[in-house]
Structure formats: structure tokens, C-alpha cells
Design a protein around this motif. Structure first.
Motif, mmCIF file in Angstrom:
data_model
loop_
_atom_site.group_PDB
_atom_site.id
_atom_site.type_symbol
_atom_site.label_atom_id
_atom_site.label_comp_id
_atom_site.label_asym_id
_atom_site.label_seq_id
_atom_site.Cartn_x
_atom_site.Cartn_y
_atom_site.Cartn_z
ATOM 1 N N HIS A 81 0.831 -1.205 0.000
ATOM 2 C CA HIS A 81 0.000 0.000 0.000
ATOM 3 C C HIS A 81 0.871 1.262 0.000
ATOM 4 N N PHE A 82 1.805 1.313 0.944
ATOM 5 C CA PHE A 82 2.649 2.510 1.035
ATOM 6 C C PHE A 82 3.680 2.566 -0.098
ATOM 7 N N GLY A 83 4.099 1.397 -0.578
ATOM 8 C CA GLY A 83 5.018 1.374 -1.711
ATOM 9 C C GLY A 83 4.377 1.918 -2.973
ATOM 10 N N ASP A 84 3.076 1.672 -3.165
ATOM 11 C CA ASP A 84 2.354 2.223 -4.302
ATOM 12 C C ASP A 84 1.918 3.669 -4.070
ATOM 13 N N ARG A 85 1.869 4.087 -2.815
ATOM 14 C CA ARG A 85 1.417 5.442 -2.492
ATOM 15 C C ARG A 85 2.574 6.439 -2.380
ATOM 16 N N GLU A 230 -2.964 5.429 -6.583
ATOM 17 C CA GLU A 230 -4.228 4.790 -6.225
ATOM 18 C C GLU A 230 -4.471 4.969 -4.727
ATOM 19 N N ARG A 231 -5.706 5.350 -4.353
ATOM 20 C CA ARG A 231 -5.983 5.571 -2.922
ATOM 21 C C ARG A 231 -5.931 4.276 -2.134
ATOM 22 N N PRO A 233 -4.667 0.724 -3.158
ATOM 23 C CA PRO A 233 -4.135 -0.161 -4.198
ATOM 24 C C PRO A 233 -4.624 -1.607 -4.088
ATOM 25 N N ILE A 234 -4.711 -2.140 -2.872
ATOM 26 C CA ILE A 234 -5.089 -3.543 -2.722
ATOM 27 C C ILE A 234 -6.518 -3.784 -3.196
ATOM 28 N N VAL A 235 -7.411 -2.793 -2.991
ATOM 29 C CA VAL A 235 -8.790 -2.918 -3.473
ATOM 30 C C VAL A 235 -8.810 -2.975 -4.994
ATOM 31 N N ALA A 236 -8.021 -2.124 -5.621
ATOM 32 C CA ALA A 236 -7.941 -2.121 -7.084
ATOM 33 C C ALA A 236 -7.375 -3.443 -7.598
ATOM 34 N N VAL A 237 -6.392 -3.989 -6.895
ATOM 35 C CA VAL A 237 -5.816 -5.277 -7.291
ATOM 36 C C VAL A 237 -6.881 -6.371 -7.277
ATOM 37 N N LEU A 238 -7.614 -6.464 -6.172
ATOM 38 C CA LEU A 238 -8.619 -7.517 -6.037
ATOM 39 C C LEU A 238 -9.803 -7.302 -6.979
ATOM 40 N N GLU A 362 5.161 -7.693 -14.781
ATOM 41 C CA GLU A 362 4.414 -7.552 -16.021
ATOM 42 C C GLU A 362 2.944 -7.930 -15.873
ATOM 43 N N LEU A 363 2.597 -8.568 -14.770
ATOM 44 C CA LEU A 363 1.205 -8.945 -14.540
ATOM 45 C C LEU A 363 0.358 -7.777 -14.026
ATOM 46 N N PHE A 364 0.994 -6.705 -13.525
ATOM 47 C CA PHE A 364 0.254 -5.627 -12.867
ATOM 48 C C PHE A 364 0.700 -4.265 -13.378
ATOM 49 N N PRO A 365 -0.226 -3.300 -13.517
ATOM 50 C CA PRO A 365 0.146 -1.932 -13.895
ATOM 51 C C PRO A 365 0.931 -1.249 -12.775
ATOM 52 N N VAL A 366 1.688 -0.228 -13.133
ATOM 53 C CA VAL A 366 2.614 0.411 -12.185
ATOM 54 C C VAL A 366 1.914 0.910 -10.931
ATOM 55 N N ARG A 367 0.748 1.520 -11.060
ATOM 56 C CA ARG A 367 0.106 2.200 -9.934
ATOM 57 C C ARG A 367 -0.313 1.227 -8.824
ATOM 58 N N ILE A 368 -0.464 -0.072 -9.145
ATOM 59 C CA ILE A 368 -0.818 -1.065 -8.111
ATOM 60 C C ILE A 368 0.164 -2.236 -8.114
ATOM 61 N N ARG A 369 1.317 -2.033 -8.712
ATOM 62 C CA ARG A 369 2.246 -3.144 -8.938
ATOM 63 C C ARG A 369 2.856 -3.679 -7.648
ATOM 64 N N TYR A 370 3.233 -2.811 -6.724
ATOM 65 C CA TYR A 370 3.834 -3.263 -5.463
ATOM 66 C C TYR A 370 2.825 -4.141 -4.713
ATOM 67 N N SER A 371 1.591 -3.674 -4.627
ATOM 68 C CA SER A 371 0.558 -4.432 -3.909
ATOM 69 C C SER A 371 0.237 -5.742 -4.619
ATOM 70 N N GLY A 372 0.067 -5.683 -5.942
ATOM 71 C CA GLY A 372 -0.302 -6.877 -6.687
ATOM 72 C C GLY A 372 0.780 -7.934 -6.693
#
Length: 447
Positions: A81-85, A230-231, A233-238, A362-372
Motif C-alpha cells: 500500500h505505502f510502496g504504491d502510495r 491509487e488511494r 491499491p489492494i482494493v484495485a488489485v482484487l 508484467e502482470l500488474f500496472p505500475v500504480r498497483i504493482r507493489y501491492s499486486g
């Protein structure tokens, strides 16, 4: 406003410097993690669970080892979360400090004889802290290496963070070999086992200094400036990437299960079931880890050339074969056969483990990549390595045979092979302009 529009030249990206920093940092964190696993196999049973039999005490010790994996997905979610924020770099420093403090704490921990039931309680608590730290470590280290890398070398540079695992295992084995060679068995049980844990304090200081010296991920900074963060990120991932999480976790289960049997359980098994000298097995694991270390960047470079999925399919198939053969070969009790089995397993593990770093990014976009990436990796770790030593100990205690362990390992590697086969081009994404251009120009290299 970006650096160019403000009139200042952007800082040059030095991918090798960042990759080496990822390697050193992850090696230190995994050293901390693996000294616990080796101690669980060697001394934690009698020191923290003395009321149990030898087999049951080993099972209890490996149960505390598995507890750390329960915390890893939580660590991945929180630090993701904080890594993406706010950025990758700060989370890497935080995770390293958490890991080091917990590891030194284990080295200072009184045993059951001194404080009774509080000893295993505190042991489990410190193991949970280790799990939280390493849960956030892997994602940040991999992303820093991959996101600083040129578009056509992401697999190779990402492998430096992956190399931290066998490098950390090598450090842990060298530490324990040095102590066991230098002190008697009674001294090792009394105080010698603490030395590798306390040595972590020196390594952590080195790691923190190195990580403060690297720059933030250019992909993260570009995304933050252009689109914001992303406010949740984990919600967007799921919500949007659940399939990618499932495939990523499944692809990792097999290598992680085999890896932790290899790194932690085989030492206890060879001593208890085969009566093979502990130092000999430690040496063989050390040699196998060196082969693993060399194979990781080699396989990752091949994945840049021939595609992630291709290399991972071959590697996962080979890992299934070695998983089926590992214990039958070890059960011969012949040192040369055991050594060959561990060396070949090291090659198979490196072939799978190396390219996974770039695949996850490569499975996740940058804005949620750390969380995903962190969530997928840590769920795979929990279901694979987190259960493996405990499951193996339980199976051997119940059956007094390695055959059920072989069936278990073969099943986990088949699951991963299926998940790798299920990855298709539509699952691969990257929001950086360079990567989109690379994908258009070289579509055959995307996966």
C-alpha cells in the motif's frame, strides 16, 4: 512538474547499481530468514519445546517456522500500500530494519529452561515480525531492479533480487558451518547457535546504508506525476487483477515448496531418518545453492530472449521431475548421489525462480504493482513454502516414509506448471511508454 520541464536534467538511471543494491539487501533479509529455518531444524526443538519427543519437537519447531509465512501476505499488503502510495525505496529500508531487529531478538532470546512457556511465545512473536518484514521486502526489491532496467533486459536485472534468496541461504549455511566447526556440540546447543542471529546486526547496518544511496523507481515517479497514485491499491488489485494474483500465486507454489524442503527440512530429515552427518548435508546444500545462484540470472537472461512463459514452462516441467526424484535419491544415503540430487534440484529451482521477478511485474500496472506483485508472491509463499516443512514433518511422523513427501512435492509442482501454462499474453501489462513500445516492436518477447 517533471525534472525536464523545471529546467533540471533528470538523474541518470544506473540499473546495475540498483540491481546490486537489491541483491545485497535481499541477501541480508533472506539470510535472516534462513538462519531461523536452519536453527529450527537443528536446535529449536530441544531448546524451546523440550517436553516433546525428538520428532514432535522438530514438528513444533517447523510450525513456528511456518508462522512467519502467515504474516507475509499482511506485510505485503501493508508495505505494498505505502510502496504504491509514497514509493518503493522507503519500504525497502523499513522491511530491512524490521527483519534485522527480529533476527537479533531471536539470538538474544532466553530458552524454555530459563523462562518456561514465554520462550516459545516470544519466539513465535519474533517470527511473525520477520514474516511482516520479508512480506514487504521482495516486492520492493524486485520492482526497484525491474523498473530501473532497460525494456529488453528486465528479466536479467530483476534476477538480481531473486539471487538474494540463494545468496542468503549460502550466507546462512556458511555461518552455521563455521560455528559448528568451531565449537563442540554441547557449546553449539548452549550458545553457538546464537552467533549467526547476532551477526545479522552487522549485515543490516550495511544493507541500510546501501539502500539509502539508491534512487526511487523511475516508473513510480513517472506514474505519480502523470496520473497520481491509487488511494487503495489492494482494493484495485482484487477488483481488477484477481486472476493475475491467482496465476502468480499458483506459479510460485511449487518452487517455494521444493525450495523450503531443500533449505530447511532436508537437514532435519537426513539427520533423523538417514543418520547422515549434519555438516556434510550443510555443505551439499551450500554447493547446491551456489548452482541455484548461478542459474537464476542465466535463466532470466534467456527469458528476455525467448519469453518468460517459455522458460518458465521448461523450468516448471524440470522442477516436477526433480521433485519426484529428490527424496528417492536422498534416501540412498550415498553422499555422491545426495550431492547430485541437490545440484540438479538447484538448477531446476533457479530456472523457475529467476524469470518470476519480471513476470510478476508484467502482470500488474505500475500504480498497483507493489501491492499486486507482493500479494501474489506472498500467497504463493504461504501455500507453498509456509506449509512445506510442517507438512513434510507431519507426513514423515505419520508414515515413517518419504513417499508421501514426494507425492506432496510432485503435486505442488504440477499445480505451478498448470498456472504457468495458463498465463497468456492478455495477462501481461506494463504502463511505461518504453515497455509499450518494446511490446509493439517485439511481440514475441512479451511473455
Amino acid at each position: 512538474m517533471n525534472a525536464t520541464s523545471s529546467g533540471t536534467a533528470p538523474r541518470p538511471v544506473r540499473p546495475m547499481k540498483v540491481a546490486m543494491a537489491s541483491l545485497i539487501g535481499t541477501a541480508i533479509e533472506w539470510y535472516d530468514y534462513f538462519v531461523y529455518g536452519l536453527a529450527a531444524a537443528m536446535v529449536f526443538g530441544p531448546l524451546f519445546f523440550p517436553a516433546f519427543s525428538s520428532v514432535t519437537g522438530t514438528l513444533a519447531a517447523f510450525a513456528t517456522f511456518s508462522v512467519g509465512f502467515i504474516a507475509r501476505p499482511l506485510g505485503g499488503i501493508v508495505m505494498g500500500h505505502f510502496g504504491d502510495r509514497i514509493g518503493r525505496k522507503s519500504m525497502l529500508v523499513t522491511s530491512l530494519l524490521m527483519m534485522g531487529i527480529a533476527t537479533v531478538g531471536v539470538g538474544l532470546l532466553p530458552t524454555y529452561e530459563a523462562i518456561g512457556a514465554w520462550a516459545p511465545v516470544l519466539l513465535v512473536t519474533l517470527r511473525l515480525i520477520q514474516g511482516l518484514g520479508v512480506g514487504g521486502e521482495w516486492g520492493g526489491a524486485v520492482l526497484m531492479a525491474v523498473e530501473h532496467a532497460p525494456p529488453n533486459r528486465k528479466g536479467f536485472y530483476g534476477s538480481f533480487a531473486q539471487m538474494g534468496v540463494p545468496a542468503g541461504l549460502i550466507l546462512a549455511n556458511v555461518a552455521f558451518l563455521g560455528v559448528t566447526a568451531g565449537v563442540s556440540d554441547s557449546a553449539f546447543l548452549t550458545w553457538g547457535w546464537r552467533v549467526p542471529f547476532l551477526f545479522s546486526a552487522v549485515l543490516v547496518v550495511v544493507g541500510v546504508v546501501i539502500r539509502f544511496a539508491i534512487t526511487e523507481s523511475p516508473d513510480f515517479e513517472r506514474e505519480k506525476q502523470s496520473s497520481g497514485t491509487e488511494r487503495l491499491p489492494i482494493v484495485a488489485v482484487l477488483r481488477h487483477n484477481a486472476r493475475a494474483v491467482a496465476l502468480g500465486a499458483g506459479a510460485f507454489i511449487g518452487i517455494n515448496a521444493v525450495g523450503y524442503i531443500y533449505m530447511a527440512y532436508l537437514l532435519a530429515y537426513s539427520d533423523e531418518a538417514l543418520n547422515v552427518d549434519r555438516s556434510l548435508v550443510l555443505t551439499f546444500i551450500l554447493l547446491g545453492s551456489c548452482v541455484w545462484l548461478v542459474t537464476v540470472p542465466t535463466a532470466s537472461a534467456l527469458s528476455d530472449r525467448f519469453g518468460r512463459r517459455t522458460v518458465l514452462l521448461y523450468g516448471s516441467g524440470g522442477l516436477t521431475v526433480t521433485a519426484a526424484a529428490l527424496f528417492p535419491l536422498v534416501d540412498t544415503g550415498r553422499p555422491l548421489v545426495i550431492l547430485i540430487a541437490l545440484l540438479v534440484t538447484g538448477i531446476a529451482m533457479g530456472t523457475v525462480y529467476g524469470p518470476l521477478a519480471a513476470l510478476y511485474t508484467e502482470l500488474f500496472p505500475v500504480r498497483i504493482r507493489y501491492s499486486g506483485a507482493s500479494l501474489a508472491y506472498q500467497i504463493g509463499a504461504l501455500l507453498g513454502g509456509g506449509l512445506a516443512p510442517t507438512v513434510a514433518s507431519s507426513l514423515y511422523a505419520s508414515w515413517r516414509s518419504s513417499l508421501p513427501i514426494t507425492v506432496y512435492l510432485t503435486a505442488t509442482t504440477l499445480i505451478s506448471l498448470g498456472c504457468v501454462a495458463a498465463v497468456r499474453r492478455r495477462h501481461i501489462r506494463d504502463s511505461t511508454p518504453e515497455s509499450r513500445l518494446s511490446t509493439i516492436q517485439k511481440p514475441g518477447k512479451a511473455i
